[in-house]
Motif scaffolding. Structure first.
Motif, PDB file in Angstrom:
ATOM      1  N   TRP A   1      -6.498   3.445   1.458  1.00 49.12           N
ATOM      2  CA  TRP A   1      -6.539   3.076   2.960  1.00 49.12           C
ATOM      3  C   TRP A   1      -7.981   3.068   3.263  1.00 49.12           C
ATOM      4  O   TRP A   1      -8.329   2.724   4.426  1.00 49.12           O
ATOM      5  N   HIS A   2      -8.959   3.558   2.570  1.00 49.42           N
ATOM      6  CA  HIS A   2     -10.247   3.859   3.394  1.00 49.42           C
ATOM      7  C   HIS A   2     -11.303   3.184   2.075  1.00 49.42           C
ATOM      8  O   HIS A   2     -12.160   3.863   1.724  1.00 49.42           O
TER       9      HIS A   2
ATOM     10  N   ARG B   1       0.765  -1.094   0.108  1.00 49.89           N
ATOM     11  CA  ARG B   1      -0.037  -0.044   0.012  1.00 49.89           C
ATOM     12  C   ARG B   1       0.794   1.245  -0.018  1.00 49.89           C
ATOM     13  O   ARG B   1       0.497   2.236  -0.642  1.00 49.89           O
TER      14      ARG B   1
ATOM     15  N   ARG C   1      -6.469  18.090  -2.254  1.00 49.02           N
ATOM     16  CA  ARG C   1      -7.383  17.288  -2.752  1.00 49.02           C
ATOM     17  C   ARG C   1      -7.217  16.026  -3.338  1.00 49.02           C
ATOM     18  O   ARG C   1      -7.697  15.040  -3.112  1.00 49.02           O
TER      19      ARG C   1
ATOM     20  N   VAL D   1      -4.341  14.372  -2.982  1.00 46.27           N
ATOM     21  CA  VAL D   1      -3.641  13.443  -2.028  1.00 46.27           C
ATOM     22  C   VAL D   1      -4.701  12.865  -1.156  1.00 46.27           C
ATOM     23  O   VAL D   1      -4.594  11.671  -0.891  1.00 46.27           O
ATOM     24  N   ARG D   2      -5.676  13.838  -0.749  1.00 43.94           N
ATOM     25  CA  ARG D   2      -6.759  13.049   0.144  1.00 43.94           C
ATOM     26  C   ARG D   2      -7.684  11.883  -0.573  1.00 43.94           C
ATOM     27  O   ARG D   2      -8.041  10.837  -0.149  1.00 43.94           O
TER      28      ARG D   2
ATOM     29  N   LYS E   1      -5.430   8.647  -0.668  1.00 46.16           N
ATOM     30  CA  LYS E   1      -5.388   7.973   0.668  1.00 46.16           C
ATOM     31  C   LYS E   1      -6.517   7.208   0.586  1.00 46.16           C
ATOM     32  O   LYS E   1      -6.664   6.289   1.111  1.00 46.16           O
ATOM     33  N   ARG E   2      -7.843   8.108   0.248  1.00 46.51           N
ATOM     34  CA  ARG E   2      -9.033   7.358   0.302  1.00 46.51           C
ATOM     35  C   ARG E   2      -8.920   6.135  -0.376  1.00 46.51           C
ATOM     36  O   ARG E   2      -9.627   5.074   0.103  1.00 46.51           O
TER      37      ARG E   2
ATOM     38  N   VAL F   1     -13.901   1.801   2.805  1.00 42.56           N
ATOM     39  CA  VAL F   1     -15.233   1.977   3.240  1.00 42.56           C
ATOM     40  C   VAL F   1     -15.669   3.449   2.620  1.00 42.56           C
ATOM     41  O   VAL F   1     -17.041   3.613   2.639  1.00 42.56           O
ATOM     42  N   CYS F   2     -14.894   3.936   2.174  1.00 39.22           N
ATOM     43  CA  CYS F   2     -15.313   5.485   1.601  1.00 39.22           C
ATOM     44  C   CYS F   2     -15.049   5.431   0.049  1.00 39.22           C
ATOM     45  O   CYS F   2     -15.213   6.552  -0.517  1.00 39.22           O
ATOM     46  N   ARG F   3     -14.847   4.425  -0.754  1.00 36.49           N
ATOM     47  CA  ARG F   3     -14.737   4.361  -1.998  1.00 36.49           C
ATOM     48  C   ARG F   3     -16.085   4.700  -2.738  1.00 36.49           C
ATOM     49  O   ARG F   3     -17.066   4.332  -2.201  1.00 36.49           O
TER      50      ARG F   3
ATOM     51  N   TYR G   1       1.160   4.117  -2.825  1.00 36.30           N
ATOM     52  CA  TYR G   1       0.769   5.378  -2.414  1.00 36.30           C
ATOM     53  C   TYR G   1       1.846   6.492  -2.941  1.00 36.30           C
ATOM     54  O   TYR G   1       1.539   7.341  -3.572  1.00 36.30           O
TER      55      TYR G   1
END
Lengths: 287, 164
Positions: free
Chosen positions: B159-160, B88, B149, B151-152, B155-156, B162-164, B92
């Motif tokens: 690493w996230h 990961r 924006r 980079v966030r 990261k989403r 659940v937020c895709r 990234y």
């Protein structure tokens, strides 16, 4: 920060990690429940570390054992501190002179079972008391350092989460000082034994001899994102539990070995029972 | 607020080019101030190269300040970004270094673009004048917002789930 606030730090970590992650979805509220679940276990991870024994609880026991050492007198083989000889015990040597004209089986039993081994018994009892005291001091040191390390994990995790607002990867080091809390096993020869010795583990800061303390373990962690930082926090907590176990095992090993030695070679620590029976019988005869 | 957040919020770094003719200041995380001295008169191409140099210098100064804050917080000297570990992290880093962030002034006079915060390109329309500084700072701030924006978003994605 301080250890007393560990659970409060844990709550800050949970909250800050949640907010840092929410920032990546521009604060969209529909994601909040899922993000909150991602970090919900952070306080639980710290809970057992927040309940480590209070090192101050060892102080009365240490004082009690110091009293025992002072009563017996001698040089502590672990700390190197010399306790002045106890004048009351020194008077035993004078008994041999006073009883010089006492003869017969009772006299022989009293001399061989009590008078002659007395200094060695006192010396060995002193060594065992010193081993117990060192073990207590080592336990105390384990909890002092483990608390510092737990606090350090929380503190650096908070900073690392802070840093994830940037796009740069960060690395931080946890120094597990608990790894250096207990000194290597010492071997203390006993008096009057056939090359018998007790094992001792002491608080690293107080041990003057033997192998010396282990080095504190410096372990690097790194992460780009709050999720990753919290994963590393869990890793660090697992490592800390393992280090605490390892240090306690050293103390346990020393105490078990000493216990086995005392049980297996009782005559090195207390006067021979047979001798005492002869002596008791002799008292009856005298009267 | 933690020490790093505090330091980054109050960060202030300066750089200048053309013997102080063009000065830049980064304040906090997203604010940029750029001034162009009245005596700066160069053709467009020369101005663009000077702005690119200013951007490189400002970003380098900003990263030095960032590592100083990190060093202070973590209690050990940090001078560079550590190597990524794990798939990961590598994903990234690779994706982040490929981000192209852009920003332009409201009047479109200055456009700034950067690849991986390393390779800068500035386009300036028109000659140098006193309003050029504010146009450049608008473009720079827009670029920073775009970088954050992206980079966030990255990261989403990594690493996230659940937020895709």
């Amino acid at each position: 920060m301080s250890y007393a606030e560990l659970m409060s730090h844990a709550e800050h970590i949970r909250r800050n990690a949640t907010e840092a992650t929410l920032a990546t979805v521009e604060g969209r509220v529909e994601y909040r429940p899922a993000i909150e679940r991602m970090f919900a276990d952070v306080p639980d991870a710290f809970r057992s570390l927040a309940q480590l024994p209070d090192p101050a609880r060892f102080d009365p026991m240490l004082a009690e054992l110091t009293g025992v050492l002072q009563g017996l007198g001698g040089q502590d083989p672990v700390s190197g501190v010399t306790m002045p000889a106890n004048p009351e015990l020194e008077r035993i040597a004078g008994a041999a002179l006073a009883l010089a004209r006492w003869t017969g089986p009772a006299a022989s039993g009293f001399r061989s079972a009590f008078l002659e081994p007395f200094p060695a018994l006192v010396r060995n009892q002193f060594i065992v008391a010193a081993v117990l005291r060192a073990a207590l001091a080592a336990q105390r040191e384990i909890w002092v350092r483990a608390r510092d390390d737990a606090d350090q994990i929380a503190e650096k995790t908070l900073d690392a989460i802070d840093a994830t607002a940037d796009c740069t990867r960060n690395e931080w080091t946890i120094t597990f000082t608990v790894m250096a809390s207990v000194a290597a096993l010492l071997v203390v020869p006993l008096s009057g034994g056939a090359a018998l010795a007790v094992s001792a583990a002491g608080a690293a800061a107080q041990v003057v001899a033997a192998g010396g303390p282990a080095e504190a373990a410096r372990t690097p962690f790194s992460g780009d994102d709050a999720v990753e930082v919290v994963e590393r926090m869990h890793d660090a907590i697992t490592l800390l539990h393992g280090h605490i176990r390892d240090q306690r095992a050293k103390v346990d090993a020393a105490l078990r070995a000493t216990h086995d030695l005392v049980v297996g070679h009782r005559r090195l620590f207390v006067a021979d029972g047979g001798g005492w029976s002869s002596f008791s019988g002799a008292l009856g005869y005298v009267h | 607020m933690g020490l790093i957040a505090d330091r980054l919020d109050s960060l202030r770094v300066h750089a200048s080019v053309m013997d102080g003719g063009i000065c830049g200041e980064l304040q906090g995380r997203t604010t940029v101030r750029i001034t162009v001295a009245p005596w700066v008169v160069v053709n467009d191409r020369g101005l663009e190269r000077h702005f690119e140099s200013l951007a490189r210098l400002l970003w380098a100064a900003r990263m030095r300040a960032y590592f100083a804050a990190v060093s202070e917080a973590f209690g050990e000297r940090v001078t560079r970004e550590p190597v990524p570990v794990g798939s990961r992290d590598v994903a990234y880093r690779t994706a982040r270094d490929g981000i192209v962030a852009r920003g332009s002034s409201r009047d479109g006079r200055v456009v700034v673009e950067v690849l991986g915060m390393r390779q800068w390109r500035v386009a300036v329309r028109g000659a140098a004048d006193t309003a050029l500084g504010s146009a450049a700072q608008e473009a720079a701030e827009a670029l920073i917002r775009d970088q954050i924006r992206q980079v966030r978003g990255l990261k989403r994605t990594i690493w996230h789930p659940v937020c895709r």
